[in-house]
Design a protein around this motif. Structure first.
Motif, short mmCIF file in Angstrom:
data_model
loop_
_atom_site.label_atom_id
_atom_site.label_comp_id
_atom_site.label_asym_id
_atom_site.label_seq_id
_atom_site.Cartn_x
_atom_site.Cartn_y
_atom_site.Cartn_z
N TYR A 99 0.85 -1.20 0.00
CA TYR A 99 0.00 0.00 0.00
C TYR A 99 0.89 1.24 0.00
CZ TYR A 99 -3.94 3.01 0.93
OH TYR A 99 -4.89 3.97 0.81
N ARG A 100 0.63 2.15 -0.93
CA ARG A 100 1.38 3.40 -0.97
C ARG A 100 0.39 4.54 -1.16
NH1 ARG A 100 5.74 4.34 -4.60
NH2 ARG A 100 6.98 4.94 -2.80
N LEU A 101 0.70 5.69 -0.63
CA LEU A 101 -0.23 6.83 -0.78
C LEU A 101 -0.11 7.39 -2.19
CD1 LEU A 101 0.18 8.83 2.54
CD2 LEU A 101 -1.35 6.96 1.99
N LYS A 102 -1.28 7.72 -2.77
CA LYS A 102 -1.25 8.32 -4.11
C LYS A 102 -0.86 9.78 -4.01
CE LYS A 102 -4.49 5.26 -6.41
NZ LYS A 102 -4.99 4.54 -5.23
N GLU A 103 -1.47 10.46 -3.05
CA GLU A 103 -1.18 11.88 -2.88
C GLU A 103 -0.14 12.04 -1.78
OE1 GLU A 103 -3.28 14.37 -4.42
OE2 GLU A 103 -3.98 12.67 -5.61
N GLY A 104 0.60 13.12 -1.84
CA GLY A 104 1.52 13.44 -0.74
C GLY A 104 2.68 12.48 -0.68
N GLY A 105 2.83 11.83 0.47
CA GLY A 105 3.99 11.00 0.79
C GLY A 105 4.62 10.20 -0.33
N GLY A 106 3.84 9.30 -0.98
CA GLY A 106 4.45 8.36 -1.92
C GLY A 106 4.65 8.88 -3.32
N GLN A 107 4.09 10.07 -3.60
CA GLN A 107 4.08 10.53 -4.99
C GLN A 107 5.48 10.73 -5.56
OE1 GLN A 107 1.95 14.14 -5.64
NE2 GLN A 107 0.46 13.08 -6.91
N GLY A 108 5.76 10.04 -6.66
CA GLY A 108 7.03 10.24 -7.35
C GLY A 108 8.23 9.65 -6.63
N VAL A 109 8.05 9.10 -5.45
CA VAL A 109 9.19 8.50 -4.73
C VAL A 109 9.14 6.99 -4.98
CG1 VAL A 109 10.27 8.16 -2.48
CG2 VAL A 109 8.98 10.25 -2.93
N PRO A 110 10.25 6.42 -5.48
CA PRO A 110 10.19 4.98 -5.80
C PRO A 110 10.04 4.11 -4.55
CG PRO A 110 12.41 5.86 -6.13
CD PRO A 110 11.54 7.02 -5.78
N GLY A 111 9.43 2.97 -4.71
CA GLY A 111 9.26 2.05 -3.59
C GLY A 111 8.23 1.00 -3.93
N PHE A 112 8.14 -0.03 -3.07
CA PHE A 112 7.20 -1.12 -3.33
C PHE A 112 6.18 -1.29 -2.20
CE2 PHE A 112 10.88 -2.29 -5.91
CZ PHE A 112 10.24 -2.49 -7.13
N GLY A 113 6.23 -0.41 -1.20
CA GLY A 113 5.26 -0.55 -0.10
C GLY A 113 5.53 -1.77 0.76
N ILE A 114 6.83 -2.06 0.97
CA ILE A 114 7.21 -3.23 1.75
C ILE A 114 7.61 -2.84 3.17
CG2 ILE A 114 9.03 -5.00 1.96
CD1 ILE A 114 7.34 -5.77 -0.27
N GLY A 115 8.29 -1.67 3.27
CA GLY A 115 8.96 -1.29 4.52
C GLY A 115 8.06 -1.31 5.75
N LEU A 116 6.92 -0.61 5.68
CA LEU A 116 6.07 -0.51 6.87
C LEU A 116 5.38 -1.83 7.19
CD1 LEU A 116 4.52 3.06 6.53
CD2 LEU A 116 6.42 2.30 7.97
N ALA A 117 5.09 -2.61 6.15
CA ALA A 117 4.48 -3.93 6.40
C ALA A 117 5.49 -4.79 7.16
CB ALA A 117 4.08 -4.59 5.10
N PHE A 118 6.78 -4.66 6.76
CA PHE A 118 7.81 -5.40 7.50
C PHE A 118 7.87 -4.89 8.95
CE2 PHE A 118 11.97 -5.28 9.40
CZ PHE A 118 12.20 -6.63 9.53
N CYS A 119 7.83 -3.56 9.13
CA CYS A 119 7.92 -2.99 10.49
C CYS A 119 6.80 -3.54 11.38
CB CYS A 119 7.80 -1.47 10.45
SG CYS A 119 9.23 -0.69 9.70
N ARG A 120 5.60 -3.66 10.79
CA ARG A 120 4.46 -4.16 11.59
C ARG A 120 4.70 -5.63 11.96
NH1 ARG A 120 -1.18 -2.02 11.71
NH2 ARG A 120 -0.12 -0.50 12.98
N LEU A 121 5.21 -6.41 11.00
CA LEU A 121 5.48 -7.82 11.27
C LEU A 121 6.55 -7.94 12.37
CD1 LEU A 121 5.10 -10.83 10.19
CD2 LEU A 121 7.18 -10.42 8.88
#
Ligand code: ADP
Length: 370
Positions: A321-343
């Protein structure tokens, strides 16, 4: 609903005129034909929302036209209502068998015809909406499946091809740096930077693999804040320098005697710090804080970035999951980091969440038991 269009197949001029007047008074589109030949082609061109069919016409009958309609790809869903003087059960049944939806006996009251037409048009409209929604859902599902497949392929590639060479690169760099073969300070720094970059790449690969397995092994030992600071600094000093972002460590004066898996804590903080640097504007500060509470240790990473809208505060911890507006816009990534942090927070029997920082930005908080 767009303006409905009604097609009438009728050879009696008075009936035709009556329905034409009525359709025009309703503001509908209207077309009438007084013979069967070429009627289906005319309907295909007109694209009606409902068809009214007289049964007995000079060159054929309405039943046959209705049967052709039901075979025509463009017209088979259009409701057909028979208009005829033959009101007996046999004739009505024949109309339904031919694929008609309704029957109005002549002479008819125009109000009854109006009521029936409205009912069929509303049904058709609802059906059209449902079909459109179904198409959209199927399209979305298709896109989703393709995306899932790509993510799986990427993961397979990471599993098979990346971890081993990265570990070798890091090991070799470390060996060259510590062997004394290269002594000039500048080379040593360059080697250290390359080693740190390889380490961060290994962290990310491991995050993906751990998330894929859904389980983590926990090895507890006393948390050493000096070591934590050193490793975070060396992992991120280049990125922070490039974006001119000062990083401050607001750690307790003495180590707070917490036994936990230091490597998991490091990997969580590394993800949070990497996000804080990635998603916040240049020149803005990032603060890492820690304090011992009654239940355990609270660690925080705070930035002066765009912050996370309330509705997204939980969702950003969902894998991919990545934000469309604001935070994630134009910044590369796969939405893995925070899911790992929660695990990882769960594996440490702790909790992680995000809150608004003042006057702006986000504060990610990790609570772990002592
Ligand atoms: P990635 O960084 O690969 O996008 P993460 O799981 O780390 O994946 O983050 C998920 C999303 O949460 C990001 O794409 C971004 O939209 C948002 N996000 C995470 N951290 C921050 C932050 N510090 N500030 C603003 N948005 C953030």
């Amino acid at each position: 609903m767009s303006v409905p269009k009604v097609f009438l197949l009728e050879d009696e001029p008075s009936v035709c005129a009556l329905i034409k007047d009525f359709a025009e008074s309703e503001g509908w589109g209207f077309k009438c034909l007084d013979h069967c030949g070429g009627s289906v082609a005319a309907m295909r061109e007109f694209q009606p929302d409902a068809v009214l069919l007289d049964v007995a016409l000079p060159d054929g009958d309405g039943y046959e036209v209705c049967r052709q309609l039901r075979k025509d790809a463009a017209l088979k869903k259009v409701p057909a209502i028979f208009l005829t003087a033959k009101g007996d059960v046999q004739s009505r049944l024949k109309g339904f068998e031919a694929g008609g939806q309704d029957y109005v006996s002549k002479p008819f009251d125009i109000r009854e015809l109006r009521a029936r037409l409205y009912a069929h048009l509303a049904l058709k409209h609802e059906k059209d909406v449902l079909l459109r929604e179904k198409d959209a859902l199927l399209r979305e599902k298709g896109v989703f499946l393709v995306r899932e497949r790509l993510q799986q392929d990427m993961l397979d590639m990471v599993v098979h091809d990346l971890r081993t060479p990265l570990t070798t690169i890091k090991g070799t760099l470390e060996w060259v740096r510590t062997s004394g073969l290269i002594s000039a300070g500048e080379y040593e720094t360059l080697l250290k930077n390359a080693e740190d970059a390889a380490e961060w790449a290994i962290f990310m690969v491991n995050d993906m693999l751990d998330l894929h397995c859904g389980k983590l092994r926990v090895e507890r030992r006393p948390l050493d804040f000096r070591e934590l600071t050193q490793r975070l600094e060396s992992l991120f000093h280049l990125q922070a320098q490039a974006r001119r972002m000062p990083i401050s460590f607001d750690w307790p004066a003495a180590d707070p005697a917490v036994e936990t898996d230091s490597m998991l804590v490091l990997r969580i903080l590394a993800n949070l710090l990497s996000n804080a640097i990635k998603f916040s504007p240049q020149n803005s500060p990032v603060r890492l804080g820690a304090r011992r509470g009654s239940g355990g240790l609270r660690l925080e990473v705070e930035d002066r970035g765009p912050g996370i809208p309330d509705a997204e505060k939980e969702r950003i911890f969902i894998k991919h999951y990545r934000l469309k507006e604001g935070g994630g816009q134009g910044v590369p990534g796969f939405g893995i980091g925070l899911a790992f942090c929660r695990l990882a927070a769960g594996a440490l029997e702790g909790r992680i969440w995000v809150e608004d920082a003042a006057p702006m930005g986000s504060r990610f908080v990790l609570d772990i038991p002592a």
